[in-house]
Design an enzyme around this catalytic site. Structure first.
Site: not given
Ligand code: GLA
Ligand code: ZN
Length: 681
Positions: A312, A158
């Site tokens: 995710e 991210e």
């Molecule tokens: C983000 C991050 C993950 C985690 C999630 C939790 O998407 O990439 O590492 O912290 O949030 O929701």
């Protein structure tokens, strides 16, 4: 229609699994790895991202590298038949680096260097950080680039944020020098004589001055450009050391500060993180479902329809939402299958196992602190795993929509960073235009304004406020060749520099294309609206009276047909919806962000006129969506109920079979609350 090769090379199945952090466990609880592998099999999980935050273990002290532990994990996962996405660990640097080389830490807008903390906190410009990342990536590529478990590279995590250190500011000035060539050009582009902001030396430029709206826009472009440059640097270092696997990075939906279309140009695979917040309340959930659908459609569109990865998602509830209500099994299942319906070839979670400590110890995960398969969440994941294993034919299939909606980050940035346009909610307007298609079961692509449009029948561009070079010409060609274009208020207001067009809005040649001049904008107080009425005998066959949104332009028809006019206030009689025939097509101009009823009536009429085919020849009940993926011969139709009430619909006359039960289906189709049905036809 083509079918794409599997996203994971030679793996024609759904990727099911997610972020896995065995390194948090291995020292004190070495048995957890074997237990996890047993559980992964039980859950039907086959794919894991590892090493995302592992830098401090790979390199505990500067220049001292440890890779054997990761080799062991990769070997074990491979022996167990799991696919791995190996991360580059640049998303979180080790403490020694921040203390030895403070320049790797970000500086805030007040010039304060951040101390070592959190993650996603490095300077994207620092040559030192880039060199450290390159060294680490080269080593990872050498160690594991040929490991049979490693199928894709997960670039960082991210990517986001900005830094105000001197190196970043200098890089910004260099970027501007390339873009503008001279200060004279820059001063004009930024209208810098305003408030005595004229720059006479490059080093006078300070991106923190938000009063120069043109500069703000360029700073945002620069952040994306610098982030992408950093990502290219990561990729180059992997490639230099022989890593050949495709790369991706996990995006964050419509994250405000990064133009993900620029990311799409450098990654091989599109991947997104999705955390819709369900409210267990029909109207809110219908909106969340349609918004999520729009974001998924954009990710599928980013590589022209190629399937993407849901990287995710949460099998239960994230700990960071206000009311972390356990995610009901049918809600979970429908959320995950929605991504599949819109082109994802994976269902991946954050995360596999809850850690014992840290900020995310209560974040939903497949394996809970109890540590066994005997939980509701684990069972629901295993059940979905079994569904996905029956959907292998869906892998690589896509959709070719006849409708495109434009969503362009630069348009958004310009609107959101111009004083006086605060009542325009760009993202919401795009979501609403998309919802008008979604609720009719019409597949839709989401494109940026410079994408090719030739394959579409209908293009909707809400508030196309900023015009990038070449966009007007492309829109004109699209219409001349028979396309239908819908433009709405605040279109063609500024150039790519956020400078107003001269000669009347919509500018840049659109006034003539639309046959309309927008003389003024009326902004209305909360609860207020103007009345409008459809003109008798209008060419779309629209009838009735509606109301405007809280923004309404005062339009003059200049050759366009008036379909609807305002009937209240000082501009009663002025058009609010017009149609201009150009070449073989038409341009519609709508001077107000319409409410759902008005937009619905208008879009339904347009779809009839353009001959847009919905996925099902039937009316969808409230909160139900129908999406399709196809290989050109077999269609997979996903019908989803995002409501807590049961719903029914009547299938059209084609032959349908339930993918899961293989039963033939016809006539009435019943959907339990939050049920997803997958049909083959
Ligand atoms: C983000 C991050 C993950 C985690 C999630 C939790 O998407 O990439 O590492 O912290 O949030 O929701
Ligand atoms: Zn910096």
């Amino acid at each position: 229609m083509k079918k794409y090769l599997p996203t994971i090379p030679d793996f024609p199945a759904f990727a099911h699994g997610g972020d896995y952090n065995p390194d948090q466990w291995m020292d004190r609880y070495p048995e957890v790895l074997e237990e996890d592998i047993r559980l992964m099999d039980l859950a039907g999980c086959n794919t894991f991202s590892v090493g995302i935050f592992s830098w401090a273990r790979y390199e505990p002290r500067e220049g001292e590298f440890q890779f054997e532990w990761m080799r062991y994990i990769l070997d074990r996962l491979h022996a167990a038949g799991k696919q791995v996405f190996l991360a580059t660990p640049s998303g979180s640097k080790p403490a020694w680096m921040s203390s030895t080389y403070p320049e790797v830490c970000r500086m805030d807008a007040r010039g304060r260097r951040e101390h070592h903390q959190g993650r996603h906190n490095h300077c994207f410009t620092s040559p030192l950080y880039r060199e450290k990342v390159a060294e680490m990536n080269r080593k990872l590529a050498k160690e594991f680039g040929a490991h049979p478990a490693v199928k894709l590279w997960h670039l960082s995590n991210e990517y986001n944020g900005e830094c105000h250190c001197e190196q970043c500011h200098r890089a910004f000035r260099e970027w501007l020098r390339v873009r503008y060539g001279s200060l004279e050009e820059l001063n004009h582009a930024w209208w810098a004589h305003f408030w005595s902001h004229t720059f006479h030396e490059w080093q006078e430029i300070d991106p923190r001055d938000a009063s120069i709206e043109g500069m703000r826009l360029d700073w945002l472009r620069f952040i994306t450009s610098q982030t992408v440059d950093f990502m290219k640097h990561e990729i180059a270092s992997l490639r230099a050391a022989g890593a050949e696997q495709p790369v991706f990075t996990n995006m964050m939906g419509v994250f405000p500060h990064l133009d993900y279309w620029r990311f799409a140009e450098v990654v091989d695979v599109i991947a997104d993180d999705s955390y819709p917040a369900w409210r267990y309340e029909d109207e809110a959930d219908r909106r969340t479902a349609s918004r999520t659908a729009m974001i998924h459609d954009m990710h599928r569109s980013m590589k022209g329809g190629k399937p993407w990865l849901l990287m995710e998602s949460c099998p239960d509830s994230p700990q960071w939402i206000q009311t972390p209500k356990p995610k009901r099994p049918e809600v979970y299942r429908t959320e995950m299958l929605q991504a599949v319906a819109h082109g994802s070839d994976s269902v991946l979670y954050f995360q596999w196992r809850k850690g014992r400590g840290g900020m995310e110890k209560f974040h939903g995960a497949v394996v809970d602190h109890v540590g066994s398969e005997h939980t509701r969440v684990f069972r629901q994941v295993a059940e979905l795993g079994s569904t996905l294993s029956k959907l292998c034919d869906v892998i690589g299939t896509t959709v070719c929509p006849q409708v495109a909606i434009l969503f362009d980050w630069e348009v958004r940035w310009a609107l959101e960073n111009s004083r006086g346009t605060g009542m325009i909610h760009y993202v919401e307007s795009v979501v609403e235009a998309h919802r008008a298609c979604w609720k009719r079961g019409v597949s839709t692509d989401i494109l940026e304004s410079t994408c090719p449009l030739d394959s579409y029948k209908l293009v909707v561009a809400p508030h196309l406020y900023l015009l990038k070079p070449g966009v007007v010409e492309r829109l004109r060609r699209f219409v001349e060749q028979g396309g239908t274009l819908v433009l709405t208020s605040h279109t063609g207001v500024v150039t790519e520099h956020n400078l107003c067009h001269r000669g009347g809005f919509p500018g840049g040649g659109l006034r003539e294309l639309c046959g309309v001049w927008a003389e003024e904008v009326d902004y209305l107080y909360e609860g207020a609206s103007q009345k409008l009425s459809m003109n008798e005998g209008n060419s779309l066959g629209l009838i009735g009276n509606y109301e405007t949104g809280r923004v309404c332009e005062v339009l003059h028809a200049e050759g366009a047909e008036v379909l609807a006019a305002v009937t209240s206030d000082y501009y009663a009689g002025h058009p609010v919806l017009t149609r201009n025939r150009v070449g073989n097509g038409s341009v519609y101009y709508l001077g107000t962000p319409p409410d759902e009823d008005f937009l619905g009536a208008f879009m339904a009429a347009l779809m009839r006129e353009c001959g847009i085919e919905p996925v099902l020849q039937t009316t969808l009940p409230e909160g139900v969506s129908a999406q399709v993926r196809t290989d050109g011969t077999t269609d997979f139709v996903f019908i989803q109920n995002f409501s807590k009430r049961p719903r029914k619909l009547v299938l059209d006359a084609r032959e349908y079979r339930c993918v899961e039960s293989d039963m033939q289906l016809s006539g009435l189709l019943e959907l339990a609350p939050w049920q997803t049905r997958i049909l083959r036809r």
